[in-house]
Structures are given as structure tokens and as C-alpha cells.
Design a protein around this motif. Structure first.
Motif, mmCIF file in Angstrom:
data_model
loop_
_atom_site.group_PDB
_atom_site.id
_atom_site.type_symbol
_atom_site.label_atom_id
_atom_site.label_comp_id
_atom_site.label_asym_id
_atom_site.label_seq_id
_atom_site.Cartn_x
_atom_site.Cartn_y
_atom_site.Cartn_z
ATOM 1 N N GLU A 26 0.974 -1.191 0.146
ATOM 2 C CA GLU A 26 -0.014 -0.005 -0.025
ATOM 3 C C GLU A 26 0.762 1.194 -0.034
ATOM 4 N N LEU A 27 1.922 1.227 0.773
ATOM 5 C CA LEU A 27 2.851 2.571 0.942
ATOM 6 C C LEU A 27 3.432 2.733 -0.544
ATOM 7 N N LEU A 28 4.060 1.712 -0.922
ATOM 8 C CA LEU A 28 4.546 1.684 -2.415
ATOM 9 C C LEU A 28 3.517 2.274 -3.523
ATOM 10 N N LEU A 29 2.290 1.689 -3.579
ATOM 11 C CA LEU A 29 1.242 2.036 -4.484
ATOM 12 C C LEU A 29 1.179 3.618 -4.205
ATOM 13 N N GLN A 30 0.934 4.118 -2.907
ATOM 14 C CA GLN A 30 0.398 5.458 -2.759
ATOM 15 C C GLN A 30 1.691 6.296 -3.097
ATOM 16 N N ARG A 182 17.098 16.403 -10.867
ATOM 17 C CA ARG A 182 17.482 15.521 -9.482
ATOM 18 C C ARG A 182 16.406 15.560 -8.393
ATOM 19 N N GLN A 183 15.873 16.417 -8.466
ATOM 20 C CA GLN A 183 14.623 16.429 -7.457
ATOM 21 C C GLN A 183 13.683 15.404 -7.500
ATOM 22 N N ARG A 184 13.273 14.821 -6.327
ATOM 23 C CA ARG A 184 12.325 13.657 -6.513
ATOM 24 C C ARG A 184 11.743 13.554 -4.859
ATOM 25 N N PRO A 185 10.551 13.173 -4.739
ATOM 26 C CA PRO A 185 10.160 12.934 -3.528
ATOM 27 C C PRO A 185 10.582 11.698 -2.745
ATOM 28 N N ARG A 186 11.088 12.139 -1.744
ATOM 29 C CA ARG A 186 11.404 10.839 -0.919
ATOM 30 C C ARG A 186 10.411 10.058 -0.452
ATOM 31 N N ILE A 187 10.181 8.999 -1.007
ATOM 32 C CA ILE A 187 8.914 8.048 -0.658
ATOM 33 C C ILE A 187 8.731 7.417 0.587
ATOM 34 N N SER A 211 16.621 1.984 2.206
ATOM 35 C CA SER A 211 15.690 2.788 1.828
ATOM 36 C C SER A 211 15.244 2.747 0.476
ATOM 37 N N LEU A 212 14.212 2.767 0.077
ATOM 38 C CA LEU A 212 13.603 2.501 -1.272
ATOM 39 C C LEU A 212 12.760 3.810 -1.806
ATOM 40 N N TRP A 213 12.989 4.041 -3.078
ATOM 41 C CA TRP A 213 11.914 5.167 -3.400
ATOM 42 C C TRP A 213 11.781 5.013 -4.899
ATOM 43 N N LEU A 214 10.813 5.226 -5.541
ATOM 44 C CA LEU A 214 10.511 5.241 -7.178
ATOM 45 C C LEU A 214 11.120 6.405 -7.736
ATOM 46 N N GLU A 215 11.957 6.424 -8.413
ATOM 47 C CA GLU A 215 12.752 7.521 -9.365
ATOM 48 C C GLU A 215 11.849 7.659 -10.419
ATOM 49 N N ALA A 216 11.153 6.732 -10.987
ATOM 50 C CA ALA A 216 10.282 7.025 -11.983
ATOM 51 C C ALA A 216 9.337 5.850 -11.962
ATOM 52 N N PRO A 217 8.004 5.845 -12.555
ATOM 53 C CA PRO A 217 7.083 4.751 -12.379
ATOM 54 C C PRO A 217 7.734 3.570 -12.940
ATOM 55 N N ASP A 218 8.759 3.389 -13.622
ATOM 56 C CA ASP A 218 9.163 2.027 -14.034
ATOM 57 C C ASP A 218 10.616 1.865 -13.418
ATOM 58 N N LEU A 219 11.108 2.712 -12.541
ATOM 59 C CA LEU A 219 12.602 2.503 -11.689
ATOM 60 C C LEU A 219 12.464 2.442 -10.436
ATOM 61 N N LEU A 220 12.866 1.630 -9.728
ATOM 62 C CA LEU A 220 12.810 1.630 -8.354
ATOM 63 C C LEU A 220 14.407 1.698 -7.664
ATOM 64 N N LYS A 277 29.673 4.974 2.184
ATOM 65 C CA LYS A 277 29.563 3.705 2.596
ATOM 66 C C LYS A 277 28.042 3.066 2.277
ATOM 67 N N GLN A 278 27.569 3.173 1.044
ATOM 68 C CA GLN A 278 26.444 2.524 0.704
ATOM 69 C C GLN A 278 26.383 1.923 -0.491
ATOM 70 N N LEU A 279 25.538 0.829 -0.436
ATOM 71 C CA LEU A 279 25.321 0.009 -1.682
ATOM 72 C C LEU A 279 24.253 0.679 -2.467
ATOM 73 N N MET A 280 24.423 1.147 -3.783
ATOM 74 C CA MET A 280 23.006 1.719 -4.448
ATOM 75 C C MET A 280 22.974 0.617 -5.345
ATOM 76 N N VAL A 281 21.398 0.600 -5.591
ATOM 77 C CA VAL A 281 20.837 -0.422 -6.528
ATOM 78 C C VAL A 281 19.600 0.287 -7.206
ATOM 79 N N ALA A 282 19.933 0.227 -8.636
ATOM 80 C CA ALA A 282 18.842 0.287 -9.557
ATOM 81 C C ALA A 282 18.174 -0.502 -10.213
ATOM 82 N N MET A 283 16.620 -0.724 -9.798
ATOM 83 C CA MET A 283 16.135 -1.835 -10.410
ATOM 84 C C MET A 283 14.842 -1.388 -11.338
#
Length: 290
Positions: A26-30, A182-187, A211-220, A277-283
Motif C-alpha cells: 500500500e505504501l509503495l502504491l501510494q 535531480r529533485q524527487r519526492p523521498r517516498i 531505503s527504497l524510492w521510486l525514481e520513476a514509475p518504472d524504476l525503483l 558507505k552505501q550500496l546503491m541499486v537501480a532496479m
């Protein structure tokens, strides 16, 4: 990347988590809806003026081609890894290394002999450009990625052989470019929301913050905090269609997170940011629930 079959049992267990799963979905859909609404009220791109760097000459079936390698502080930098770490990442293919670039459109120019030619402007981060100036390895890597990026974006076939232009930092004039804002709402911060059960014994691996957020509707996008690590050596990462599993060297960390979205694991990339000191993952996502 993980074989989804290897994660079948874990996926079945995750699907039984009931109320927490529904809450996470529900959180991700919102968040997705908020992102799409935000995109209609803020500019999707920012205009930048790249600064000249150096110019290389190659060719295609249509004639001479010049690539202006430029830079701008508005382009995000790649992950801060050493050349040794990067070489190992590329050799072992354990994680992706992405160099953010802005690929400009073709512009017609005249060479020194007054003959027609084509030029492209490719911009990278200014700090990374300065680092690249002192490294033949990074410079050749950037040129290779830029050439392949232009080929893919504009359906070209460029000669892999090239030479650096002396006393000519660019061909023609460098135009302004539009880059994604580069602005994006922190989800949502999800480190404690929906991961596998905490370790049973105190001496076991630590569960890192996620931490997870949607960069775009088709990119997490994901950021995994790993304050005990200085680099990517020893890290393992497996990505299934809706599962993210990470292990740390010497069993320092273990993360097993279920994501109720369909991930394109074959196209997912990861890189370690040494300073943060972070692992960044684009999905990239295969689809988004309606």
C-alpha cells in the motif's frame, strides 16, 4: 543476478507475512501515485551548459564523427570506487558500474579542411572529469561507454578506433542540454518495515538499513547503509523478480527484503559509494500494479 528459481522457497515464505506485506504494498502504491502527481507540477528536466573537456575523432559509414567529452557539476557523479575495485567489479561482473552521462544530439560542423562532419556532446560530472584527466583507464572507459551510449541512443555504428584531438578541446560549439531533474519526492524509509526476521543470535550478521524510492514509475532505487565496509569487495547481491538479497564479507551483513513489484533483474545494476558507505541499486520494473 539471482536465478529466481533459487529464491522460490524464500519467496513462498515472504508471501505469508500477511498484514506487513499489505502495508508495504500500500505504501509503495501510494508513493507511486504521489510521484506521478508530483511530476505534473514540477519540471521533469533542467537545462545545463556543459563545459569543454577534450575531443576525440572517429567515423561511421556516413563520414567523420567527433565526440566532445564535456562536464557539468549538474551531472551526478558515479560511485566513488578505486580503480582496483572497479577492475575487479568489471572482471567478476559482481556489480554494475554506471557513469551518469548526458548524450547530446548530433550537430553538423565543418572540420579543419572545411569538410562536413558530425559532432556529439557527451557530459559527465565535473569532479569525475577532473579525476578522469589523471587516469588513462578511466578516460578510455568513459570514451567506450560514451561511444556505446551514442550508438544505442541514435542507432549508429561507430568505429571503435579513435584518436584524441590535439589543441582542440571541442568541435563546433557546445550546446545547452536538458537533463532529468535531480529533485524527487523521498517516498518512504523501509529499513525496518519489511525484511526477514532479525538474527537469532547476537553474533550473527547485522541487518543493514534499507531505503527504497521510486525514481520513476518504472524504476525503483535502493540504498543500503553499510558503515562497516570501505568497498565492494566481498559483497554479494542477488535480485529476483520481487526479492533483494545481499550478503556482506565475513558475514558482517545480511539483508533479505521482499518487494511487491516485478523487478527486471537482468537489467538491474549496483554500485558501492565509498564516501557514503552505501550500496546503491537501480532496479527497472517490469510492470507497476494498477
Amino acid at each position: 543476478m539471482a536465478n529466481p528459481k533459487q529464491l522460490a522457497l524464500e519467496l513462498s515464505e515472504a508471501e505469508t507475512m500477511g498484514a506487513d506485506s499489505a502495508r508495504f504494498e500500500e505504501l509503495l502504491l501510494q508513493a507511486s501515485k504521489e510521484l506521478q502527481q508530483a511530476q505534473t507540477t514540477r519540471p521533469e528536466s533542467t537545462q545545463i551548459q556543459p563545459q569543454p573537456g577534450f575531443c576525440i575523432k572517429t567515423n561511421s559509414s556516413e563520414g567523420k564523427v567527433f565526440i566532445n567529452i564535456c562536464h557539468s557539476p549538474s551531472i551526478p557523479p558515479p560511485a566513488d570506487v578505486t580503480e582496483e575495485e572497479l577492475l575487479q567489479m568489471l572482471e567478476e561482473d559482481q556489480a554494475g558500474f554506471r557513469i551518469p552521462m548526458s548524450l547530446g544530439e548530433a550537430h553538423a560542423e565543418l572540420d579543419a579542411k572545411g569538410q562536413g562532419c558530425t559532432a556529439y556532446d557527451v557530459a559527465v560530472n565535473s569532479d569525475f572529469y577532473r579525476r578522469m584527466q589523471n587516469s588513462d583507464f578511466l578516460r578510455e572507459l568513459v570514451i567506450t561507454i560514451a561511444r556505446e551510449g551514442l550508438e544505442d541512443k541514435y542507432k549508429l555504428q561507430l568505429n571503435p578506433e579513435w584518436r584524441m584531438m590535439k589543441n582542440r578541446p571541442f568541435m563546433g560549439s557546445i550546446s545547452q542540454q536538458n537533463i532529468r531533474s535531480r529533485q524527487r519526492p523521498r517516498i518512504q524509509e523501509l529499513g525496518e518495515l519489511y525484511t526477514s526476521a532479525a538474527r537469532g543470535v547476537e553474533s550473527g550478521p547485522e541487518k543493514p538499513h534499507l531505503s527504497l524510492w521510486l525514481e520513476a514509475p518504472d524504476l525503483l532505487l535502493a540504498e543500503i547503509d553499510l558503515p562497516k565496509l570501505d568497498g565492494a569487495l566481498g559483497l554479494s547481491l542477488e535480485i529476483g523478480e520481487n526479492r533483494l538479497v545481499m550478503g556482506g564479507p565475513q558475514q558482517l551483513y545480511h539483508l533479505d527484503a521482499y518487494v511487491p513489484l516485478r523487478i527486471n533483474s537482468d537489467e538491474s545494476k549496483a554500485a558501492f559509494h565509498r564516501k557514503r558507505k552505501q550500496l546503491m541499486v537501480a532496479m527497472p520494473l517490469l510492470s507497476l500494479p494498477s
